[in-house]
Motif scaffolding. Structure first.
Motif, short mmCIF file in Angstrom:
data_model
loop_
_atom_site.label_atom_id
_atom_site.label_comp_id
_atom_site.label_asym_id
_atom_site.label_seq_id
_atom_site.Cartn_x
_atom_site.Cartn_y
_atom_site.Cartn_z
N LEU A 16 0.86 -1.18 0.00
CA LEU A 16 0.00 0.00 0.00
C LEU A 16 0.90 1.23 0.00
CD1 LEU A 16 -3.08 0.52 0.05
CD2 LEU A 16 -2.90 0.79 2.53
N ARG A 17 0.86 2.00 -1.07
CA ARG A 17 1.80 3.11 -1.26
C ARG A 17 1.62 4.16 -0.16
NH1 ARG A 17 1.86 8.00 -4.09
NH2 ARG A 17 3.91 8.53 -4.97
N GLU A 18 2.73 4.56 0.44
CA GLU A 18 2.76 5.58 1.49
C GLU A 18 1.69 5.31 2.55
OE1 GLU A 18 2.60 9.39 -0.46
OE2 GLU A 18 4.72 9.27 -1.02
N LYS A 19 1.72 4.09 3.05
CA LYS A 19 0.66 3.60 3.94
C LYS A 19 0.39 4.49 5.15
CE LYS A 19 1.26 -0.44 5.97
NZ LYS A 19 1.21 -1.90 6.26
N PRO A 20 1.39 5.03 5.86
CA PRO A 20 1.06 5.85 7.03
C PRO A 20 0.18 7.07 6.71
CG PRO A 20 3.38 5.27 7.04
CD PRO A 20 2.84 4.87 5.69
N LEU A 21 0.26 7.53 5.47
CA LEU A 21 -0.50 8.72 5.08
C LEU A 21 -1.84 8.36 4.43
CD1 LEU A 21 2.42 10.84 3.59
CD2 LEU A 21 1.58 10.78 5.94
N THR A 22 -2.14 7.09 4.31
CA THR A 22 -3.39 6.66 3.67
C THR A 22 -4.59 7.23 4.43
OG1 THR A 22 -2.40 4.58 2.93
CG2 THR A 22 -4.81 4.66 3.10
N PRO A 23 -5.50 7.91 3.72
CA PRO A 23 -6.67 8.48 4.41
C PRO A 23 -7.64 7.39 4.88
CG PRO A 23 -6.28 9.56 2.28
CD PRO A 23 -5.44 8.32 2.31
N ILE A 24 -8.01 7.46 6.14
CA ILE A 24 -9.03 6.60 6.72
C ILE A 24 -10.11 7.53 7.27
CG2 ILE A 24 -9.56 4.82 8.42
CD1 ILE A 24 -7.58 3.83 6.38
N LEU A 25 -11.27 7.54 6.62
CA LEU A 25 -12.32 8.49 6.97
C LEU A 25 -11.78 9.93 6.99
CD1 LEU A 25 -14.26 6.61 9.80
CD2 LEU A 25 -14.78 6.69 7.36
N GLY A 26 -10.91 10.22 6.03
CA GLY A 26 -10.39 11.57 5.89
C GLY A 26 -9.22 11.92 6.79
N LYS A 27 -8.76 10.98 7.61
CA LYS A 27 -7.64 11.22 8.53
C LYS A 27 -6.52 10.24 8.21
CE LYS A 27 -8.78 11.51 12.87
NZ LYS A 27 -9.10 11.11 14.27
N PRO A 28 -5.26 10.70 8.17
CA PRO A 28 -4.16 9.77 7.88
C PRO A 28 -4.12 8.61 8.86
CG PRO A 28 -3.38 12.03 7.77
CD PRO A 28 -4.77 12.09 8.33
N LEU A 29 -3.85 7.42 8.34
CA LEU A 29 -3.82 6.22 9.16
C LEU A 29 -2.94 6.38 10.39
CD1 LEU A 29 -4.22 3.18 9.75
CD2 LEU A 29 -2.45 2.70 8.03
N ILE A 30 -1.74 6.94 10.22
CA ILE A 30 -0.82 7.03 11.35
C ILE A 30 -1.39 7.92 12.44
CG2 ILE A 30 0.50 8.98 10.40
CD1 ILE A 30 1.82 5.95 12.45
#
Length: 239
Positions: A16-30
């Protein structure tokens, strides 16, 4: 005992590209992970190789330590972050696991009173035949006998508590983690691509704590959808 939580977060990811920054409900995963760990009232360090990851959490009361990008694993990142820390115990909280439960954090730390390493597992029949889900089988004292991507144990009939899905959150005594990250990769570790087998092959006991809490890491687009559904349901319930 002096203790803390370290969240390793490397920007690059194979699935998953740049996973920590992946948006989850509009908020970065990390940010989900950091906020969840902070709610436990424990000291929290984010160990990352990226200024961009730092930027999305810099307004939060989390300590940030920058680590080399070429470290081979999250465990190595955590070990690097704590090498000069005067602590006894540390939890490696995966940077792709947005669900955090204070009671499980406390149970993990408590287990370190009698064991050098502790981790979590949940009963999950859906994970049994999925090679992306790691399974664990236990000794009678609830220490790990073996971890595998294969469906273990082989079951002719249903059984309690199996099958058990491993949740990749670890608690370590500091010295154990430092020893672990200096050891050579083991034979079974290389075959299964599971670094915890390095500890088992070296003779370390890993306490496995069973939990009924919901955990689901984010590695794929399907994981994002599953996690968003669960988080949405919780936000609706709490609203």
């Amino acid at each position: 005992m002096r203790r803390l939580i370290v969240i390793p977060a490397r920007l690059s990811s194979t699935r998953l590209r740049e996973k920590p920054l992946t948006p989850i409900l509009g908020k970065p995963l990390i940010r989900w992970v950091v906020e969840g760990c902070l709610k436990t009232k424990e000291r929290v360090i984010l160990a990352t190789d990226s200024e961009r990851v730092y930027e999305v959490v810099k307004d939060l009361p989390v300590e940030v330590k920058f680590t080399p990008s070429d470290l081979p694993s999250g465990s190595d990142r955590v070990a690097y972050a704590i090498r000069d820390e005067e602590i006894d115990w540390v939890i490696n909280y995966q940077g792709d696991e947005p669900f955090v439960y204070e009671e499980d954090i406390q149970r993990l730390f408590h287990a370190l009173e009698d064991h050098p390493v502790a981790t979590l597992a949940i009963k999950d029949p859906h994970a049994y035949k999925d090679p992306n889900s790691v399974k664990v089988v236990l000794r009678q004292d609830h220490t790990a006998l073996y971890f595998s991507r294969s469906p273990i144990p082989y079951m002719k009939t249903s059984s309690d508590p199996y099958p058990l899905k491993h949740v990749g959150i670890y608690a370590y005594r500091k010295q154990t983690l430092l020893e672990f990250t200096t050891m050579q990769k083991s034979t079974l570790e290389a075959l299964e691509n599971l670094e915890q087998l390095r500890l088992l092959e070296a003779g370390y006991n890993i306490k496995v704590i069973l939990t009924k809490n919901y955990y689901h890491g984010v590695d794929t687009e399907e994981d994002i959808r599953l996690v968003e559904r669960e988080l949405s349901a919780r936000l609706f319930t709490n609203s």
